[in-house]
Structures are given as structure tokens and as C-alpha cells.
Motif scaffolding. Structure first.
Motif, PDB file in Angstrom:
ATOM      1  N   SER A 202       1.279  -1.448   0.919  1.00 12.36           N
ATOM      2  CA  SER A 202      -0.676   0.583   0.083  1.00 12.36           C
ATOM      3  C   SER A 202       1.234   1.063   0.122  1.00 12.36           C
TER       4      SER A 202
ATOM      5  N   ASP B 243      -4.785   1.467  -3.263  1.00 11.16           N
ATOM      6  CA  ASP B 243      -3.808   0.993  -2.234  1.00 11.16           C
ATOM      7  C   ASP B 243      -3.595  -0.348  -2.347  1.00 11.16           C
ATOM      8  N   ASP B 244      -4.512  -0.747  -3.026  1.00 14.14           N
ATOM      9  CA  ASP B 244      -3.702  -2.071  -3.563  1.00 14.14           C
ATOM     10  C   ASP B 244      -4.281  -2.685  -5.335  1.00 14.14           C
TER      11      ASP B 244
ATOM     12  N   CYS C  24       2.899  -8.207  -2.235  1.00 10.53           N
ATOM     13  CA  CYS C  24       1.976  -7.683  -2.927  1.00 10.53           C
ATOM     14  C   CYS C  24       1.152  -8.099  -0.848  1.00 10.53           C
TER      15      CYS C  24
END
Lengths: 698, 151
Positions: free
Chosen positions: A382, A626-627, B38
Motif C-alpha cells: 500500500s 492502495d492495493d 503484495c
């Protein structure tokens, strides 16, 4: 189709290439170790395969087989070749390495080639002679001044022009340690930084006695970091720290739904490029693009280790400019530049000035708490999307005077934040944490590279066409609601999208075929050839099914780089699907045709993603993309088929990395118009934009 | 202490049982071939086989791997490059190569289950794997070329 290769190129090497002038010592560039010439360059591997291509150039220049040359990752002890950016690596290294090779050959006397005009020679003799030659190179004086040495001119191209396999791909495919985040030196500590939740936020409170198991806290104003031996403990501590910290936040962002109005009304200063008098226009149109994120697959990382006495720091970084980073860190820490050293280690693909430099400074700050210990810092996904510099939102208005199918006057106004905030860009270190540390001030607005570096906002703001008198004005924002910097092709992506969309609008107005109108206004033979190549290879003019359209876009990158034309074939119904891209380019001499195709094709596909999907979202306070769900990028099922066609050329080599970005965007927009009859002028070119364009036409 | 089999070797790890499997592999066992992209199971770079099924290891807690069999990209190359890896190298099907570990794992699982997979099948299987460099077409072509049973 591959580049033509002449058997022997003879060049007069009287002019010393710029990067040799600034790095004149032989020993800065090469040394011999274990029978291999280790060549130090100042360019870095960003995933573009540059180290392989430079190895090919160096091998030919030195008269050696590719296997006897190895390009060493850049470090601040090697040559300073500035940034690895702007599609300049091959253009700048080609003359430099050929000059250095020519000096070495004149002093060390390479063996005759394995095959001579008289016929093949025994390979055993050749191997022995080769090894003696390598020994002679090894004994050359490292202090030799390359600017005064007399080079030997003849170079036989052996490796250049071939599809030499990338040296880095096997490690990556086999999952070997290769990337910065894979470094595991003895005594390693892992680290994370807790960033503020919004651009204008400051830390309002964190308990003085805050602790978490297995970590050390580093606290300096609004800059907070944790470090510890176990990565899982550090990650848990980051979550706990985030829960414990509270922030004072303010609304500081513009209305994301109307960025064009914001850009046109925000404080700005004019930056002119041309000021002629184009006369009364007959056609005017305005275009826009949103902020875009680099969205590299790896979040930024860095490792730093201070000397035991805390006087010097060594940094491992995936920065595009290790020398500038060294100067930036030294300045931010008030150290002499000689006390900071930086070496490059690969990370995931880099498409411009991302958070690599910021992460390097973060690592140096955190590692200062533990002299002698290496500290490996990794950003979160993020933070990478929120805090990494963005490609600026832009808007522009084009006007032209169209008289009987001829363009006889042209004007263009373009508004944008600056396109560079690399270390030291505004006389300050410019590294993110400097703004968050105690006493820190907000980072200054991004600057724009000068004309000599190909501009930023005004990159490719000049049309390639003969358009009569032209007036071109940039409006450089002097405020910085979101942090912006260089992303692949800088302003050229938007400017080419706008100009090439507008050229199609003029063609429609004039009742001319878009390719025909372009050719009628292009005199440069290499430009014409590339447009014709793209049209031919794409089947331009051949019938297509209903709701499928073809469009073209063209530009010569930076007006001095590669010529590139792209034809897109787009199916537009409920959504936009780019089915096929035909990319034609004239790159001059091509060092590695397969690598050049990979770069052009990758650039075109990435531009397809920017153009059809991407947009950084935010409310008045926080960036909300943010992702990977809130900042989606192109996925496998949507990836277009791409054909790349290179013009044969023996002219000086030009880079391939950024040439396709703008032409692809325009080609897609023009193809959507061909498919649906709707002109979409605001990116991204998705279903929502098509609906809104239809509504505004009605 | 949780036991699991990683690349054919029985290992015992002392991490808390909610630790992401990826962290255990990279930091605990030194297997850095599975990459962190991620931490949310959204990019595919960390994909491993858990009892033969491809999963994002960053989003898989260690307890789910207890007594299970894990194969990473390194494990697929234990006897030299597997056919998918060999084909990716031959096709030069990478740019930065950061996403490729996870893609190797997913594509290997696909071809094991469906040796005659089509180009569309490959693209669908890789739907949750992000490639930012735009190498999609080469990767799909390389995976197709790795099929032992031509479609």
C-alpha cells in the motif's frame, strides 16, 4: 525482420564520447578476473535486459567472444553515467564502450579472428592467443587516460545484431536469489517503516514507552520504523505500531473527478516551446489523463549497513541513479559524499522514478541505530502505491487551422505538475523521509527536465508533422497536491495521445484516411517509412467485423529518439478490448533484436494497461488506490497480441524502452473511434469514459 | 512447532502458526525463490504448491500447511529446470522476471492437470498473476510450448 549487419564497420574515433570524457580512467571501466573481462558500467538492470545488450557491445568493441565479457552491476566506485532512464543506455554506452574497446585493442593487440579471408584458423591456436590477449588486457595500466590514448578504429560486429540470450533470465525462472529483497548477509535485520495515512498527515501521538516483541523502534518526528531479526516479528510490530500511532490529518487533495479543471486553475508558470502565430483555428479539442502509479510488482526495498564507528554507510539499492542517490543521502545526513557508497541490486521492473531512492534513505536512517549490522528494509504494497511518486495528471487543448485537407496552423497548451523529483532535483535531497523527520518540510513541487534532456511536461509536445506556424505553451504547476516524478516517457505519453487523437479528428474533418493525412504532412523519410510499415503489417484498410476498429498513432520519441508507429485493433462493445497491436519502429542499429522486440512489445502492453484501465483514485484527504483491487492493471486474459516490426538500419542506435507508450495510447483511442464513432478524449479509455463521451456528444 | 514437507524434505518450524507461509519459506528456510509482491494474495508472485494445489503463500497461514506438502519454484527445478522453466528460458519469456516464479508454479500445475491446455486456458489460469512489464504473450507462448501433449 532483424537489423542489417555489415561485416566490418570502420569509424573514425576522433571524438571522445561524453561518458569517457567524464570517466577517463581505464580502471574505472574494466579489469580482468579469472580469464574474463569485467566491464563496469554506470547503467543498471531494470528488467530491460540492458546488461546483456551492453555485454554484446563491449565484446565486439574488445574483439572478444561474449563469453569472455561480463558486465558488472553498477556501483558508485564505477563510472558515473547518470541515470538509467530516457531510453538512453544504448545510445550513450555504444560510443563509450566502442572507444574504450578500441583503445584496449590498440594497446593489447587482439588475436586475428577465428575465420579470416584466407579461411578458418585452428581453434586451438586461437584459444591460446585469446588467453594471451586477456592477460595483456589485465596488465594495462588502470590509470591510463582514455581521452588521450589513440584508439584502433576497426570493429568487427560479431555479437551486436544477434539475439544473445539474457544472462539474468535463468536465475529468475529457477527461483534463485537475484533480487534485492533476497539478500541474506550474516547479521541481517529486517525493517519496516510506518508511513502517515495521508499526504498532509503528521504524527499526533505515540506512547513514549511503545514497544513490541523482538524489535527496536526508530522514531524521528513523523518518521517511524521498526527493525528486528525475525521478519514475522517485524511485520507484527508494524501492525501494532500502526494501531498505536494516531495522526493529525487534513484535506489537501483536489477533486479527483474533475482534475482537468483543477489543473487549469491551479497556480502555474508558463514554459514556452514555440511562439509563432498559427492564425484562426478551425478545430479545437481538449484531452486529459489521470495520475498513474508505477505499480511495480515488488514494493521498493533497500539494504544499508553503517561502519562500526558510524562514520560511513554502504547502501544496496535498485535506484535508477546511484550516484545522485549517494549525493542525496549524503546531503540529507550531512555527510561528505565519500562517506556514502551505493551499489545496485536488481528488483522488479522499474519504469521510472519510483520509491527506490526513498527506500534507500529509509534503510540508511534505520540502520544508523545499529552500526555494523545490515538492515534490509521493504516497503508495504500500500505504501508503494500511495507514497511512491506518481505520473502526473495532465490536460491539454489543441487547436488547428485546417484548409482543404492541409493543416496550416497549430497551437497546443498543456497543464501538468513537473515530471522529475529525483534526488537533489530542487536543491534539496528530495527523499521522502526528509519531509517526515523532525523539523522536516514538505517536498518541493516536481521540476521538469530541461530541453537538452528532452523536456518533461513538454516532451513530444511538438507534432512531428508539417503543420505551419505553431504555438506551444506548457503550464507548469507550482503546487504539488500529490508527489509526482518521471514515469516511462514522461509527458510524451499524454502529449502523443492528445496530438495523435487530434490528427485523427482533423483527418475525419477533412474526409481523409488517417494514414493518408499523416503521410501528407510528414517529410522525414524514416518517419514515413515507419508509418507505412505499421499500416502494411497491420492490414490497414482491410475489412473488420462490426464493433471492431483500427487506429494508428505515431511519434518520434523526444523528437530525437526512435521512430515508432502503432496500429491497434480494438473491439468496443460494453467494454474496450485491445485485440491486437502492430508496432513498427526504427531504432537505428539494433544491438539485440529479440531484446528490442521484448521492450517495445512490453511498452505497448503496459501502455494498453495505462490507457484502458488505470487511474489513481483519491478522496480529498487520502489516496485510496492502495492495493491491486483498487489499482487494477492489465491481466493475462486481456493482454493483446503484439507484433513488432523493426526497420533495418545501420544508423547510430536509439533506445527502445519508451518509444511505444504514446503511439499505443493514441492508436487505441483512434481505434475506439473507428469502432464506435465516439471520440474519447479523457483517459482511461474504459466503458465509463465511452458512455460519458457519448453523452457529451448528444 | 509445526512440521511440514518442503520440496521433499521434512522440516519443523517454530514460527507462530498465523505467520504467512511465505515468511516461513523466505526468512525461516532461506527459500527466497517465492517472491513477496503484495502480502494480500493478489499478485501471484509468491505462489507455491500446497498439497499439489497452487496457492498464494503470502496469504496462507502456516497452520494451513501443517503436515502438508509444499513445493516451491526451487523444488520444481530440483532435477534441473522443469519443462515450463526450460521453455520460459528458451523463449526469453521475462523482462524483470519478478512475477515469473509464481507463474512457473501455476503453469506447471495447469499442465499437470491439463496437458493439452489451450492459449485461452493458460491465460485464464494466469488471471491472478500480475505482470507489469507486459510480457504476457511470450509467457503464454512459452507455456504452450512446454506441453508434452500437443493440443
Amino acid at each position: 525482420m532483424s537489423a542489417t549487419t555489415t561485416t566490418t564497420t570502420t569509424t573514425t574515433q576522433r571524438v571522445v564520447p561524453p561518458h569517457v570524457k567524464t570517466n577517463p580512467r581505464l580502471g574505472t571501466w574494466l579489469r580482468v578476473e579469472d580469464g574474463v573481462v569485467l566491464v563496469h558500467v554506470g547503467k543498471v538492470e531494470l528488467g530491460q535486459g540492458i546488461l546483456t545488450a551492453l555485454g554484446q557491445i563491449a565484446a565486439d568493441a574488445l574483439g572478444l567472444p561474449l563469453s569472455a565479457v561480463r558486465i558488472v552491476p553498477a556501483s558508485t566506485s564505477g563510472p558515473d553515467q547518470g541515470l538509467t532512464a530516457g531510453s538512453l543506455s544504448v545510445t550513450q554506452c555504444y560510443p563509450a564502450l566502442r572507444h574504450i574497446g578500441a583503445v584496449v585493442r590498440s594497446l593489447a593487440g587482439p588475436p586475428a579472428p577465428l575465420v579470416e579471408e584466407a579461411g578458418p584458423r585452428p581453434s586451438r591456436d586461437h584459444d591460446r592467443e585469446l588467453s594471451a590477449y586477456l592477460n595483456r588486457i589485465g596488465t594495462l595500466d588502470p590509470d591510463l587516460d582514455l581521452t588521450t590514448a589513440a584508439p584502433d578504429a576497426a570493429i568487427t560486429p560479431t555479437s551486436v545484431g544477434t539475439d544473445a540470450a539474457r544472462t539474468d533470465i535463468p536465475d529468475k525462472v529457477l527461483g534463485q536469489p537475484r533480487f534485492l529483497a533476497d539478500l541474506r548477509p550474516d547479521g541481517l535485520l529486517h525493517a519496516r517503516v510506518l508511513r502517515p495515512p495521508s499526504p498532509a498527515a503528521t504524527l499526533s501521538s505515540l506512547p513514549r514507552d511503545w514497544t513490541a516483541p523482538g524489535v527496536t523502534l526508530v522514531r524521528d518526528g513523523s518518521f517511524l520504523g521498526v527493525l528486528g531479526e525475525r521478519e514475522d516479528a517485524v511485520d507484527r510490530a508494524l501492525t501494532a505500531l500502526s494501531d498505536a500511532a494516531s495522526w493529525e490529518e487534513h484535506d489537501s487533495l483536489p477533486d479527483e473527478r474533475d482534475l482537468a479543471s483543477y489543473l487549469r486553475s491551479a497556480p502555474s508558470e508558463p514554459t514556452g516551446a514555440s511562439d509563432e502565430h498559427p492564425g484562426q483555428p478551425t478545430h479545437t479539442a481538449s484531452y486529459s489523463k489521470p495520475y498513474l502509479a508505477h505499480a511495480s510488482i515488488a514494493p521498493s526495498s533497500a539494504m544499508a549497513r553503517w561502519s562500526d564507528d558510524g562514520s560511513a554507510v554502504h547502501v544496496w539499492s535498485h535506484s535508477q541513479g546511484i550516484h545522485a542517490l549517494r549525493a542525496g543521502i549524503a546531503s540529507a545526513l550531512d555527510l561528505p559524499a565519500g562517506s556514502v557508497s551505493v551499489e545496485h541490486v536488481e528488483s522488479a521492473g522499474c519504469y521510472g522514478h519510483n520509491a527506490a531512492d526513498d527506500a534507500a534513505y529509509d534503510a540508511a536512517l534505520l540502520a544508523r541505530a545499529v552500526p555494523g549490522r545490515p538492515v534490509l528494509l521493504r516497503w508495504t504494497r500500500s505504501d508503494e502505491l500511495i507514497w511512491g511518486p506518481l505520473s502526473p495528471a495532465m490536460t491539454g487543448t489543441l487547436s488547428a487551422r485546417l484548409v482543404g485537407g492541409r493543416i496550416e496552423g497549430w497551437s497546443y497548451d498543456v497543464w501538468s505538475q513537473g515530471h522529475t523529483s529525483r534526488p537533489l532535483y530542487a536543491g534539496q535531497p528530495g527523499l521522502l523521509a526528509t519531509a517526515h523527520r523532525a523539523g522536516g518540510t514538505p517536498l518541493p513541487p516536481a521540476a521538469d527536465p530541461p530541453a537538452a534532456a528532452g523536456f518533461g511536461s513538454l516532451r513530444n509536445a511538438q507534432p512531428s508533422y508539417d503543420v505551419g506556424p505553431r504555438r506551444i505553451t506548457g503550464h507548469h504547476l507550482t503546487v504539488s497536491p500529490l508527489r509526482t516524478s518521471a514515469m516511462r516517457s514522461l509527458g510524451a505519453y499524454f502529449n502523443v495521445f492528445a496530438i495523435e487523437s487530434f490528427v485523427d479528428e482533423l483527418a475525419a474533418e477533412a474526409g481523409l484516411d488517417p494514414v493518408e493525412l499523416r503521410l501528407a504532412h510528414l517529410t522525414d523519410p524514416r518517419a514515413r517509412a515507419v508509418v507505412e510499415l505499421a499500416a502494411r503489417e497491420s492490414g490497414w484498410g482491410e475489412p473488420l467485423p462490426e464493433s471492431v476498429g483500427r487506429g494508428i498513432g505515431f511519434a518520434r520519441y523526444k523528437d530525437r529518439g526512435a521512430w515508432c508507429a502503432v496500429v491497434a485493433e480494438v473491439a468496443a462493445e460494453s467494454d474496450v478490448t485491445v485485440r491486437r497491436l502492430t508496432v513498427a519502429a526504427d531504432l537505428g542499429l539494433v544491438v539485440n533484436p529479440d531484446g528490442a522486440r521484448n521492450q517495445l512489445s512490453g511498452g505497448a502492453v503496459q501502455s494498453t494497461s495505462w490507457t484502458t484501465i488505470e487511474r489513481v483514485r483519491f478522496d480529498r484527504r487520502r489516496v485510496t488506490s492502495d492495493d491491486w483491487e483498487s489499482y487494477p492493471i492489465l491481466r493475462f486474459p486481456s493482454a493483446p497480441r503484439v507484433g513488432v516490426h523493426l526497420a533495418a538500419s545501420d544508423q547510430p542506435p536509439l533506445g527502445a524502452g519508451e518509444a511505444a507508450q504514446g503511439p499505443t495510447a493514441a492508436a487505441i483511442a483512434n481505434a475506439v473511434h473507428a469502432a464506435l464513432g465516439v471520440r474519447v478524449r479523457d483517459l482511461p479509455l474504459n466503458a465509463e469514459a465511452i458512455v460519458s463521451a457519448i453523452e457529451s456528444e448528444e | 512447532v509445526i512440521s511440514l514437507t518442503v520440496n521433499g524434505e521434512r522440516v519443523e518450524v517454530g514460527h507462530p502458526d498465523d505467520t504467512p507461509l511465505l515468511t516461513v519459506l523466505r526468512d525461516g528456510l532461506g527459500l527466497v525463490g517465492s517472491r513477496f509482491g503484495c502480502g494480500q494474495g493478489l499478485c501471484g508472485a509468491c505462489t507455491v504448491l500446497l498439497d499439489d494445489a497452487p496457492v498464494p503463500s503470502c496469504d496462507t497461514p502456516l497452520w494451513q500447511a501443517a503436515d502438508a506438502t509444499v513445493v516451491t519454484v526451487e523444488g520444481l527445478a530440483a532435477d534441473g529446470p522443469n519443462p515450463v522453466q526450460q521453455s520460459l528460458i528458451e523463449h526469453q519469456a521475462a523482462q524483470c522476471g519478478f512475477c515469473i516464479s509464481g507463474i512457473v508454479v501455476r503453469a506447471t500445475a495447469l499442465l499437470d492437470a491439463q496437458p493439452d491446455a489451450s492459449a485461452d486456458d493458460v491465460a485464464e489460469a494466469l488471471e491472478r498473476h500480475l505482470c507489469r512489464c507486459g510480457t504476457h504473450q511470450r509467457i503464454v507462448e512459452a507455456v504452450l510450448a512446454a506441453r508434452t501433449v500437443p493440443a
